[in-house]
Design a protein around this motif. Sequence first.
Motif, PDB file in Angstrom:
ATOM      1  N   LEU A   1       0.848  -1.188   0.000  1.00 42.90           N
ATOM      2  CA  LEU A   1       0.000   0.000   0.000  1.00 42.90           C
ATOM      3  C   LEU A   1       0.883   1.239   0.000  1.00 42.90           C
ATOM      4  O   LEU A   1       1.826   1.338   0.779  1.00 42.90           O
ATOM      5  N   VAL A   2       0.599   2.166  -0.897  1.00 39.88           N
ATOM      6  CA  VAL A   2       1.344   3.421  -0.981  1.00 39.88           C
ATOM      7  C   VAL A   2       0.354   4.566  -0.876  1.00 39.88           C
ATOM      8  O   VAL A   2      -0.625   4.632  -1.634  1.00 39.88           O
ATOM      9  N   LEU A   3       0.586   5.432   0.081  1.00 48.31           N
ATOM     10  CA  LEU A   3      -0.236   6.624   0.262  1.00 48.31           C
ATOM     11  C   LEU A   3       0.682   7.828   0.295  1.00 48.31           C
ATOM     12  O   LEU A   3       1.787   7.759   0.832  1.00 48.31           O
ATOM     13  N   GLY A   4       0.252   8.929  -0.289  1.00 47.19           N
ATOM     14  CA  GLY A   4       1.119  10.097  -0.248  1.00 47.19           C
ATOM     15  C   GLY A   4       0.450  11.365  -0.716  1.00 47.19           C
ATOM     16  O   GLY A   4      -0.737  11.396  -1.042  1.00 47.19           O
ATOM     17  N   CYS A   5       1.253  12.427  -0.726  1.00 43.24           N
ATOM     18  CA  CYS A   5       0.830  13.744  -1.189  1.00 43.24           C
ATOM     19  C   CYS A   5       1.956  14.350  -2.006  1.00 43.24           C
ATOM     20  O   CYS A   5       3.133  14.034  -1.785  1.00 43.24           O
ATOM     21  N   ASP A   6       1.600  15.211  -2.918  1.00 39.39           N
ATOM     22  CA  ASP A   6       2.574  15.993  -3.674  1.00 39.39           C
ATOM     23  C   ASP A   6       2.488  17.448  -3.254  1.00 39.39           C
ATOM     24  O   ASP A   6       1.417  17.938  -2.884  1.00 39.39           O
ATOM     25  N   SER A   7       3.609  18.128  -3.303  1.00 39.11           N
ATOM     26  CA  SER A   7       3.645  19.562  -3.053  1.00 39.11           C
ATOM     27  C   SER A   7       4.268  20.244  -4.258  1.00 39.11           C
ATOM     28  O   SER A   7       5.362  19.877  -4.690  1.00 39.11           O
ATOM     29  N   HIS A   8       3.558  21.210  -4.809  1.00 39.02           N
ATOM     30  CA  HIS A   8       4.029  21.955  -5.971  1.00 39.02           C
ATOM     31  C   HIS A   8       4.253  23.404  -5.563  1.00 39.02           C
ATOM     32  O   HIS A   8       3.299  24.132  -5.287  1.00 39.02           O
ATOM     33  N   PHE A   9       5.519  23.812  -5.516  1.00 38.32           N
ATOM     34  CA  PHE A   9       5.871  25.195  -5.178  1.00 38.32           C
ATOM     35  C   PHE A   9       5.168  25.649  -3.897  1.00 38.32           C
ATOM     36  O   PHE A   9       4.611  26.729  -3.816  1.00 38.32           O
ATOM     37  N   GLY A  10       5.177  24.774  -2.881  1.00 35.84           N
ATOM     38  CA  GLY A  10       4.618  25.149  -1.586  1.00 35.84           C
ATOM     39  C   GLY A  10       3.135  24.916  -1.435  1.00 35.84           C
ATOM     40  O   GLY A  10       2.591  25.167  -0.362  1.00 35.84           O
ATOM     41  N   GLU A  11       2.472  24.419  -2.489  1.00 37.25           N
ATOM     42  CA  GLU A  11       1.037  24.129  -2.407  1.00 37.25           C
ATOM     43  C   GLU A  11       0.844  22.618  -2.473  1.00 37.25           C
ATOM     44  O   GLU A  11       1.219  21.980  -3.449  1.00 37.25           O
ATOM     45  N   ALA A  12       0.274  22.040  -1.429  1.00 34.50           N
ATOM     46  CA  ALA A  12       0.062  20.598  -1.384  1.00 34.50           C
ATOM     47  C   ALA A  12      -1.165  20.214  -2.197  1.00 34.50           C
ATOM     48  O   ALA A  12      -2.192  20.897  -2.166  1.00 34.50           O
ATOM     49  N   SER A  13      -1.054  19.136  -2.929  1.00 31.26           N
ATOM     50  CA  SER A  13      -2.157  18.661  -3.756  1.00 31.26           C
ATOM     51  C   SER A  13      -2.950  17.593  -3.018  1.00 31.26           C
ATOM     52  O   SER A  13      -2.595  17.162  -1.922  1.00 31.26           O
ATOM     53  N   VAL A  14      -4.045  17.152  -3.638  1.00 29.36           N
ATOM     54  CA  VAL A  14      -4.846  16.066  -3.090  1.00 29.36           C
ATOM     55  C   VAL A  14      -3.985  14.814  -3.019  1.00 29.36           C
ATOM     56  O   VAL A  14      -3.187  14.531  -3.912  1.00 29.36           O
ATOM     57  N   GLY A  15      -4.151  14.072  -1.948  1.00 29.63           N
ATOM     58  CA  GLY A  15      -3.345  12.873  -1.766  1.00 29.63           C
ATOM     59  C   GLY A  15      -3.766  11.741  -2.684  1.00 29.63           C
ATOM     60  O   GLY A  15      -4.765  11.809  -3.396  1.00 29.63           O
ATOM     61  N   PHE A  16      -2.976  10.681  -2.654  1.00 30.97           N
ATOM     62  CA  PHE A  16      -3.255   9.496  -3.467  1.00 30.97           C
ATOM     63  C   PHE A  16      -3.090   8.253  -2.609  1.00 30.97           C
ATOM     64  O   PHE A  16      -2.356   8.234  -1.618  1.00 30.97           O
ATOM     65  N   MET A  17      -3.780   7.199  -2.984  1.00 30.87           N
ATOM     66  CA  MET A  17      -3.661   5.914  -2.304  1.00 30.87           C
ATOM     67  C   MET A  17      -3.764   4.820  -3.345  1.00 30.87           C
ATOM     68  O   MET A  17      -4.707   4.781  -4.140  1.00 30.87           O
ATOM     69  N   ARG A  18      -2.773   3.913  -3.354  1.00 25.83           N
ATOM     70  CA  ARG A  18      -2.749   2.807  -4.312  1.00 25.83           C
ATOM     71  C   ARG A  18      -2.377   1.520  -3.600  1.00 25.83           C
ATOM     72  O   ARG A  18      -1.626   1.531  -2.623  1.00 25.83           O
ATOM     73  N   ILE A  19      -2.881   0.421  -4.102  1.00 27.42           N
ATOM     74  CA  ILE A  19      -2.539  -0.906  -3.589  1.00 27.42           C
ATOM     75  C   ILE A  19      -2.025  -1.740  -4.748  1.00 27.42           C
ATOM     76  O   ILE A  19      -2.617  -1.735  -5.841  1.00 27.42           O
ATOM     77  N   ALA A  20      -0.923  -2.425  -4.516  1.00 29.08           N
ATOM     78  CA  ALA A  20      -0.322  -3.277  -5.541  1.00 29.08           C
ATOM     79  C   ALA A  20      -0.255  -4.709  -5.047  1.00 29.08           C
ATOM     80  O   ALA A  20      -0.124  -4.974  -3.842  1.00 29.08           O
ATOM     81  N   TYR A  21      -0.340  -5.644  -5.986  1.00 28.21           N
ATOM     82  CA  TYR A  21      -0.191  -7.068  -5.697  1.00 28.21           C
ATOM     83  C   TYR A  21       0.983  -7.593  -6.504  1.00 28.21           C
ATOM     84  O   TYR A  21       1.026  -7.433  -7.729  1.00 28.21           O
ATOM     85  N   GLN A  22       1.954  -8.166  -5.814  1.00 32.80           N
ATOM     86  CA  GLN A  22       3.154  -8.699  -6.462  1.00 32.80           C
ATOM     87  C   GLN A  22       3.854  -7.657  -7.344  1.00 32.80           C
ATOM     88  O   GLN A  22       4.356  -7.972  -8.428  1.00 32.80           O
ATOM     89  N   GLY A  23       3.851  -6.401  -6.883  1.00 29.31           N
ATOM     90  CA  GLY A  23       4.556  -5.352  -7.601  1.00 29.31           C
ATOM     91  C   GLY A  23       3.790  -4.716  -8.739  1.00 29.31           C
ATOM     92  O   GLY A  23       4.293  -3.774  -9.375  1.00 29.31           O
ATOM     93  N   SER A  24       2.587  -5.190  -9.026  1.00 30.58           N
ATOM     94  CA  SER A  24       1.768  -4.623 -10.102  1.00 30.58           C
ATOM     95  C   SER A  24       0.562  -3.903  -9.503  1.00 30.58           C
ATOM     96  O   SER A  24      -0.053  -4.398  -8.545  1.00 30.58           O
ATOM     97  N   ASP A  25       0.217  -2.738 -10.082  1.00 29.01           N
ATOM     98  CA  ASP A  25      -0.913  -1.963  -9.579  1.00 29.01           C
ATOM     99  C   ASP A  25      -2.182  -2.810  -9.570  1.00 29.01           C
ATOM    100  O   ASP A  25      -2.485  -3.515 -10.550  1.00 29.01           O
ATOM    101  N   LEU A  26      -2.914  -2.691  -8.475  1.00 31.73           N
ATOM    102  CA  LEU A  26      -4.153  -3.447  -8.338  1.00 31.73           C
ATOM    103  C   LEU A  26      -5.348  -2.505  -8.314  1.00 31.73           C
ATOM    104  O   LEU A  26      -6.236  -2.586  -9.181  1.00 31.73           O
TER     105      LEU A  26
END
Length: 332
Positions: free
Chosen positions: A116-141
Motif C-alpha cells: 500500500l502506498v499513500l502520499g501527497c505531492d507539493s508543488h511550489f509550496g502548495e500541497a495537492s490532493v493525496g493518493f492511495m494505491r494498492i499493488a499485488y506482487q509489484g503490479s498496480d491493483l
Amino acid sequence: MLFLQLVLFVVLLPGGGSEDDFQETITFRIILTTSFYNHSWTQNQGSAWLDELQTHGWDNKTGAFSYLQPWSKGNFSNEELMEVEKLFYTYSIRSPSIYHNHVTEWQLEYPFQVQLVLGCDSHFGEASVGFMRIAYQGSDLVSFQNTSWWPSPEGGSRAQQVCTLFNQYHVSSEIVHKLLTDSCPRFLLGLLDAGKAYLQRQVRPQAWLSTGPSPGPGRLLLVCHVSGFYPKPMGVMWMRGEQEQRGTQRGDVLPHADGTWYLRVTLDVEAKKAAGLSCRVRHRSLGGQDIILYWGHHLSVYLILLAVTVPLLLLIVLALWFKKRCSYEDIP
C-alpha cells in the motif's frame, strides 16, 4: 470496521516533507508492504519517504515509529502521533485476514506481497490532493479516486473483485476522501515548514577526474566524479570547448550517509583525442559559477608535484648520507 481502521491509520501516518522553493514537485510517500508466506505467517514492513529521503521507520514488533529526522514529527502533537501508532499497529495485525479470507476468490497464490502506498505531492509550496494505491506482487491493483476505489487496467478480474469489496464500505470511502484532501496535505505542509532549514540547505560539490578500466586498445574511459552535493539535481557533462560530447554516460545519483549525493559521469574516447576535453559541473550551490575540470590539467599537476617532490627527496637523502659520513670521519 477493519477496512475503516486501515483507512484511518494509513492517512494519519506521519511523514516528512521538503520545501518546494528548490524543486518543482516534492512527493511524500508512506509505504506498507505485507508479505504473505502462508495462511498463518505474514510479515509487515513500514516506512515513510520524502522523495528519496527516508523520514520514518517502523518497528513491526512494538508498533512504534522511529523519527529519522529532527523535524519528522512535523506539527503533530504527541497525542496524535501515539494514536497513529496504535492505529498502524492494529492494522498491521488485523489487515492480513482480508487477503487470507479471499485467497481463493481473488486467486492469490502463496507466497505473495501486497503493498500500500499513500502520499501527497507539493508543488511550489502548495500541497495537492493525496493518493492511495494498492499493488499485488509489484503490479498496480486498485487506487482511490475521488470517493471510491477503481481497478487498475492491469489488475484484471482480481482488481474488479477487490474494488467491489472495498466500495461496500461507504463511510470508509468518505473518510478516505476527507483525509486525502485535507489531513494528508495539511500534515505535509507542516513537515515542509518544520524541515525547512535542512531541506533548503545547499552544499557545494567536490569534483575530480580519473580514468576507468580501458574500453579497448587505444581508448580511454574518462571519469568525472562529483561528490558531497545537495540538493540532488545536478548537471554534469563532458565538453570540448562549448560543445557537449554525445557519448557522455551518466551513472545513478547515489546517496551518502550525511544526506548528500555522489554522481559519476564517463566518456569513452580515443586516447589521442582526449586532449582538450573538459568536465563541466553545474549545481544550484555554485551560484552560476560552473566548475570546469580540464582533462590533462590534473595530470600536469601530478607531474609538477613529482618534479618538485622527487628532487627534494633526493636532496634530503643526500644530506642525511653526507651528515652520517661526516660523523664517521670524526671518530678517532
